[in-house]
Write a protein that holds these residues in place. Structure first.
Motif, mmCIF file in Angstrom:
data_model
loop_
_atom_site.group_PDB
_atom_site.id
_atom_site.type_symbol
_atom_site.label_atom_id
_atom_site.label_comp_id
_atom_site.label_asym_id
_atom_site.label_seq_id
_atom_site.Cartn_x
_atom_site.Cartn_y
_atom_site.Cartn_z
ATOM 1 N N PHE A 61 0.927 -1.119 -0.178
ATOM 2 C CA PHE A 61 0.118 0.037 -0.200
ATOM 3 C C PHE A 61 0.922 1.314 0.032
ATOM 4 O O PHE A 61 1.834 1.224 0.632
ATOM 5 N N GLU A 116 -7.793 0.980 0.689
ATOM 6 C CA GLU A 116 -7.214 -0.308 0.813
ATOM 7 C C GLU A 116 -8.269 -1.327 1.280
ATOM 8 O O GLU A 116 -8.892 -1.019 2.089
ATOM 9 N N PHE A 136 -6.413 -1.035 -3.521
ATOM 10 C CA PHE A 136 -5.343 -1.904 -3.235
ATOM 11 C C PHE A 136 -6.083 -3.039 -2.341
ATOM 12 O O PHE A 136 -7.280 -2.813 -1.889
#
Length: 344
Positions: free
Chosen positions: A150, A321, A158
């Motif tokens: 990340f 993410e 992500f």
């Protein structure tokens, strides 16, 4: 032909009549059923009739590190199958020492007109790498998704496992068995997953063993390579520091740790416990079967494909993410610390 129909029907869990309809391209078969029949053909090694060959929706690139670590082929298989089900043609590009770089592979895929790219454990995970390459790629209009790593400076979705939680699961398990001198073997510190595992390791050691353990924990973190030899070297160093248990950042490293223990005439798990990470294929059949933290490969691979398809379809996923929880799988490579009764 009758025998073949029976084999395919048994493999797919459908009737021979349904198999016949699929093979002859006739309507009236659900998409999921049709896919099951085609999968049965592939598993049994039969060639698909030409009439069933679909025109590809486009090429999608998948860039992975070396394939010696079995977790990467496992993830690639999930991604390839998911892309194929959606009609896309996957193009697997693998980095090898001394071979093509990530940038070279990216250029090759872009030149071939790929619709999107999935990066696994690429330069996006390296905190020292220039992230401008990804902005330039976005400027070329190529959608992409980044797996395992990340960077807040990259505008992209992500897909990651919770590495801090992975370390916490391993430490908690070993402390429950009475271990307090626990070592952590992992890759170079510049990588995001490595940094996160260290954070989880030190925090959990402090919570469960005490502040002194966290301070000593810095001396019980050993960096090496994600290989069997790397795990062996790291474990050997940790054993020299009195560790009764070793947590490894990959199953390959864990197998090297087992070798290091045995080279000293010690036993796994009676003398030293070993924990891996990934739950790679066949790892349950090692000697001893390896206790490991299972990486949610299937969920991560499917999420990477779904997210990329959204990007390619013009509905970009948020720049964030998506974190997936790992799972501890207890097998035969961990046991009570020598001379210590396990905690309840």
């Amino acid at each position: 032909m009758t025998a073949r129909l029976a084999d395919i029907a048994a493999q797919a869990g459908v009737s021979e009549a349904t198999v016949s309809r699929v093979l002859n391209g006739k309507p009236g078969v659900a998409a999921a059923t049709r896919q099951s029949v085609l999968a049965a053909l592939d598993v049994l090694g039969y060639e698909r009739p030409v009439r069933l060959n679909r025109r590809s929706e486009g090429l999608v690139g998948l860039i992975t590190p070396e394939l010696e670590n079995p977790i990467f082929p496992a993830l690639a298989q999930v991604v390839v199958q998911a892309l194929t089900r959606q009609g896309y043609t996957p193009v697997l590009a693998t980095q090898t020492p001394g071979g093509s770089t990530e940038d070279e592979l990216t250029e090759m895929l872009v030149d071939r007109g790929v619709s999107g790219i999935i990066y696994v454990s690429g330069l996006h995970a390296d905190t020292t790498a220039d992230t401008g390459r990804y902005e330039r790629l976005r400027g070329q209009g190529v959608p992409f998704v980044l797996v395992d790593g990340f960077s807040p400076s990259i505008a992209a979705p992500f897909i990651s496992p919770d590495d801090r939680a992975a370390a916490r699961l391993a430490v908690t398990h070993l402390v429950s068995l009475g271990h307090t001198r626990i070592g952590l073997a992992l890759g170079p510190v510049r990588f995001v997953p490595v940094q996160r595992k260290i954070e989880g390791f030190l925090r959990t050691m402090k919570e469960l063993v005490g502040p002194g353990a966290a301070e000593a924990g810095h001396d019980l973190v050993q960096h090496s390579l994600y290989t069997l030899e790397g795990g062996q070297a790291a474990a050997s160093a940790l054993l020299d520091r009195g560790c009764t248990a070793v947590i490894c950042a990959s199953d390959m490293m864990a197998l090297g740790a087992v070798r290091a223990v045995r080279e000293r005439g010690l036993d796994v798990p009676s003398d030293v416990s070993v924990v891996g990470f990934d739950d790679s294929p066949l790892i349950a059949f090692t000697d001893p079967p390896l206790t490991t933290v299972r990486k949610p490969v299937h969920a991560m691979g499917q999420a990477a494909v779904n997210t990329l398809l959204e990007e390619m379809g013009g509905t970009p996923a948020p720049q964030s993410e998506f974190v997936f929880m790992p799972e501890l799988v207890v097998r035969g490579s961990t046991a009570s610390s020598p001379g210590v009764r396990p905690r309840p």
